[in-house]
Enzyme design. Structure first.
Site, PDB file in Angstrom:
ATOM      1  N   THR A 426       0.427  -1.016   3.616  1.00  0.00           N
ATOM      2  CA  THR A 426      -0.693  -1.255   4.524  1.00  0.00           C
ATOM      3  C   THR A 426      -0.245  -0.950   5.941  1.00  0.00           C
ATOM      4  O   THR A 426       0.943  -0.763   6.178  1.00  0.00           O
ATOM      5  CB  THR A 426      -1.143  -2.745   4.449  1.00  0.00           C
ATOM      6  N   GLU A 446      -3.600  -0.041  -0.518  1.00  0.00           N
ATOM      7  CA  GLU A 446      -2.880  -1.005  -1.369  1.00  0.00           C
ATOM      8  C   GLU A 446      -1.431  -0.596  -1.567  1.00  0.00           C
ATOM      9  O   GLU A 446      -0.636  -0.765  -0.680  1.00  0.00           O
ATOM     10  CB  GLU A 446      -3.639  -1.260  -2.680  1.00  0.00           C
ATOM     11  N   GLU A 465      -6.670  -0.551  -5.043  1.00  0.00           N
ATOM     12  CA  GLU A 465      -6.902  -1.900  -4.510  1.00  0.00           C
ATOM     13  C   GLU A 465      -7.372  -2.898  -5.560  1.00  0.00           C
ATOM     14  O   GLU A 465      -7.174  -4.104  -5.416  1.00  0.00           O
ATOM     15  CB  GLU A 465      -7.951  -1.812  -3.394  1.00  0.00           C
ATOM     16  N   SER A 489      -8.183 -10.256  -0.788  1.00  0.00           N
ATOM     17  CA  SER A 489      -7.149  -9.648   0.049  1.00  0.00           C
ATOM     18  C   SER A 489      -6.355 -10.714   0.787  1.00  0.00           C
ATOM     19  O   SER A 489      -6.792 -11.853   0.931  1.00  0.00           O
ATOM     20  CB  SER A 489      -7.806  -8.733   1.084  1.00  0.00           C
ATOM     21  N   GLY A 511       1.946  -5.902   4.373  1.00  0.00           N
ATOM     22  CA  GLY A 511       2.868  -6.679   3.536  1.00  0.00           C
ATOM     23  C   GLY A 511       2.266  -7.451   2.387  1.00  0.00           C
ATOM     24  O   GLY A 511       2.828  -8.460   1.971  1.00  0.00           O
ATOM     25  N   GLY A 512       1.098  -7.036   1.848  1.00  0.00           N
ATOM     26  CA  GLY A 512       0.511  -7.763   0.720  1.00  0.00           C
ATOM     27  C   GLY A 512       0.357  -9.230   1.078  1.00  0.00           C
ATOM     28  O   GLY A 512      -0.020  -9.565   2.201  1.00  0.00           O
TER      29      GLY A 512
HETATM   30  N1  GLU Z   1      -3.731  -5.239  -1.247  1.00  0.00           N
HETATM   31  C1  GLU Z   1      -3.229  -5.933  -0.138  1.00  0.00           C
HETATM   32  C2  GLU Z   1      -4.248  -6.883   0.415  1.00  0.00           C
HETATM   33  O1  GLU Z   1      -5.394  -6.604   0.445  1.00  0.00           O
HETATM   34  C3  GLU Z   1      -2.871  -5.011   0.959  1.00  0.00           C
HETATM   35  C4  GLU Z   1      -1.848  -4.046   0.502  1.00  0.00           C
HETATM   36  C5  GLU Z   1      -0.506  -4.452   0.929  1.00  0.00           C
HETATM   37  O2  GLU Z   1      -0.312  -4.868   2.043  1.00  0.00           O
HETATM   38  O3  GLU Z   1       0.374  -4.294   0.118  1.00  0.00           O
HETATM   39  O4  GLU Z   1      -3.949  -7.924   0.831  1.00  0.00           O
END
Ligand code: GLU
Length: 619
Positions: A426, A446, A465, A489, A511-512
């Site tokens: 991201t 994602e 995503e 998210s 960073g998910g």
């Molecule tokens: N899928 C993650 C989210 O929506 C974002 C992707 C990531 O930062 O790895 O929180």
């Protein structure tokens, strides 16, 4: 254009004026460009901190930051600059962001102090079955890697272009046409490949090689592009130019929409791949029906300030906010460093327990935001933090309906945490303009490299995503798969203001699910521990997401491990199954000081470091 430059210094340009003036000009003139190929690209230098006035842009990439800054210099506002910067990131950071993905845009209006948001999250196709992630051959969920990660079934209907269009319509002073031109030019002339880009390509080489379109774009000659070579993306340049001319319609309707949908249903796999690549369910009508949403921000009170975050389909604002409300009941300033971090980690675990129990797309799920962020509930959750001992994880979610603010046990054994499969990519950008408008925008596809599937001949990757949904269906799970729903998210674009709406700080991170803990730690570092903003952005990170161990950067373990272990925290070095990087976050932030002084900060090291610039640097 001339009109805009004249107006720039003293008053806001109006959108109508900008659009009508720009519309008269050919694209090449709007770009202010030398003919394509005339300028040999050079790797621009990076600048992690900039202090000054007049406006600021900070992002992970120097080309993107400069494009945004140029927009500000020419009289554009923060929204115009944010869209131009994001479009440029689609070129130079194609594995993290682009028109094939989605994101969340938070905007502060400098005149009114009002904070608004756009939810541009990718959306499940209308025909996505609840057992979409179950392998019909085994009756079991597909393995996350490689099946789900590299698949058509994980591709959500992209929302990024619609987000740009909405943002410009609501608050911009420039047209989408004008905002896309610098990025189109960048895609055409190319950028110099650095080590991070090469490493990210190499990490993805196996799956890129599985698709004809991705192999052609990202593995020229069968190899990741060499460091120092120039990476051009004429397909993306043409796409941006098409949208600049015709708006977003060609993307969401017509031939390109049909192509995107078909690419998910029938991914362009090469003959000799072993990758299984489950097919998706997207139809052209899913793109036609895509809409951005403009949910209310989720706002927490912290140390007398207002912390505005993302609601809608994101858990970011609520989870950061709940943890802050819990921490607000403690006097962190008077505590030792170890005690501050102990409280931070414990509050984070409690908030993550509630995230699992209560958070999902608010269009489908009744999220009790008000209760989760109430003082009563915070007081009750705070009772569960023992200063002398870390709780055994996972901790249970609380019962918001039973909360009475006392220390009676309000925890309930619900919301067992599913394995955390969110990846660590991201990108986040932060912009401020001379009128006091602020944008905090996180966007993503994602996974690093998204689904791995480039739409043939179009120069961009499709997201994966939908892997952010829970993999198996449970009617009580707020993040269960449903057609037309947006997966939960963690993205946490955040703007902190005084109660009257004066900006104090804007920030966000990739960073998910560690986005939430990174934003939280950064806020505590800066507001409680007194770290200057650059030091807070650089600070080693630990992330407690209600799991047995705290995931931490090696430097965090070195610096704080001993004290935290003595309190019972288990610490595990960061790093995931997909990349070797043991990094958490790559934040950008802008601090707002007296007299309009801006401190723009980009990540100094992680992901190769970012770039922060101000319009009028202070010597
Ligand atoms: N899928 C993650 C989210 O929506 C974002 C992707 C990531 O930062 O790895 O929180």
């Amino acid at each position: 254009m001339i009109l805009l430059v004249l107006l720039g210094g003293t008053m806001r340009p109006t959108r109508l004026l900008a659009v009508s003036t720009a519309a008269l000009l050919p694209l090449s003139l709007l770009a202010g460009a030398a003919p394509s190929g005339a300028v040999e690209p050079r790797p621009p230098d990076k600048n992690p901190t900039a202090v000054g006035t007049g406006g600021a842009v900070t992002s992970v990439d120097p080309e993107a930051t400069r494009i945004g800054l140029r927009v500000l210099r020419q009289g554009g506002n923060a929204v115009d600059a944010a869209v131009a910067t994001a479009a440029a990131l689609g070129v130079t950071e194609p594995y993290s962001a682009g028109v094939g993905g989605g994101g969340y845009f938070v905007h502060l209006d400098g005149r009114t102090g009002e904070v608004s948001t756009i939810d541009g999250r990718e959306t499940a196709p209308s025909k996505m079955p609840r057992e979409a992630f179950i392998d019909p051959e085994t009756g079991e969920p597909y393995p996350f890697t490689p099946e789900l990660v590299t698949s058509g079934v994980s591709v959500g209907v992209p929302g990024t272009l619609a987000t740009w269009e909405t943002a410009l319509r609501e608050w911009g002073s420039r047209s989408l046409r004008r905002s896309l031109v610098p990025a189109a030019r960048l895609a055409r002339r190319g950028f110099v490949v650095d080590q991070t880009f090469r490493d990210q390509t190499a990490d993805n080489a196996e799956r890129f090689a599985a698709f004809r379109s991705s192999r052609r774009l990202f593995l020229p000659g069968g190899e990741p592009p060499a460091v120092g070579s120039v990476f051009e993306n004429p397909d993306l340049a043409r796409l941006y130019e098409l949208i600049a001319r015709k708006g977003t319609d060609p993307f969401y309707r017509g031939r390109l929409a049909a192509r995107i949908a078909k690419t998910t249903r029938k991914p362009p796999v090469v003959r000799d791949t072993d990758l299984p690549v489950p097919a998706g369910h997207m139809r052209p009508r899913d793109l036609r029906r895509y809409r951005t949403l403009q949910p209310e921000p989720v706002t927490a009170d912290y140390r007398g300030l207002r912390v505005h975050g993302m609601g809608g389909s994101s858990s970011g604002g609520s989870t950061v906010g709940e943890a802050l409300q819990i921490l607000d009941t403690f006097d962190l300033e008077s505590m030792s460093e170890t005690q501050v971090l102990h409280h931070l980690l414990e509050a984070s675990a409690l908030a993550f327990a509630d995230r699992a129990a209560y958070l999902g797309d608010r269009e489908f799920v009744d999220v009790p935001d008000e209760q989760l962020l109430s003082e009563t509930y915070a007081a009750e959750r705070a009772c569960l933090i023992d200063p002398g001992q870390a709780a055994t994880k996972p901790v249970a979610a609380g019962d918001v309906d039973e909360a009475d603010g006392t220390c009676s046990d309000g925890a309930r054994p619900r919301g067992a945490t599913a394995p955390d499969t969110e990846n660590v990519e991201t990108t986040h950008l932060t912009v401020a303009d001379r009128w006091g408008d602020v944008v905090s925008y996180t966007l993503t596809i994602e996974q690093t490299g998204g689904s791995g599937i480039v739409v043939p001949g179009r120069g961009f990757l499709l997201n994966n995503e939908l892997t952010d949904f829970s993999l198996t269906y449970d009617a009580d799970d707020p993040n269960r798969i449903e057609p037309g729903k947006r997966p939960r998210s963690s993205m946490s674009p955040t703007i902190v203001t005084e109660p009257d709406g004066t900006p104090v700080l804007a920030l966000g991170s990739p960073g998910g699910s560690t986005i939430i803990t990174t934003v939280l730690q950064l806020l505590v570092d800066h507001l409680d521990r007194g770290l200057e903003l650059p030091a807070a952005v650089a600070d080693p990170r630990g992330s407690q997401r209600n799991t047995a161990a705290v995931t931490a950067e090696p430097a965090f373990i070195d610096a704080y491990g001993e004290g935290l272990r003595a309190l019972g925290h288990e610490l595990r070095p960061a790093g995931d199954a997909f990349t070797s990087a043991a990094e958490i976050g790559a934040a950008t932030a802008i601090g707002f000081g007296p007299g309009g002084l801006l401190t723009a900060v980009a990540e100094p090291e992680r992901r190769g470091g970012g770039d922060a610039r101000v319009l009028e640097p202070r010597p």
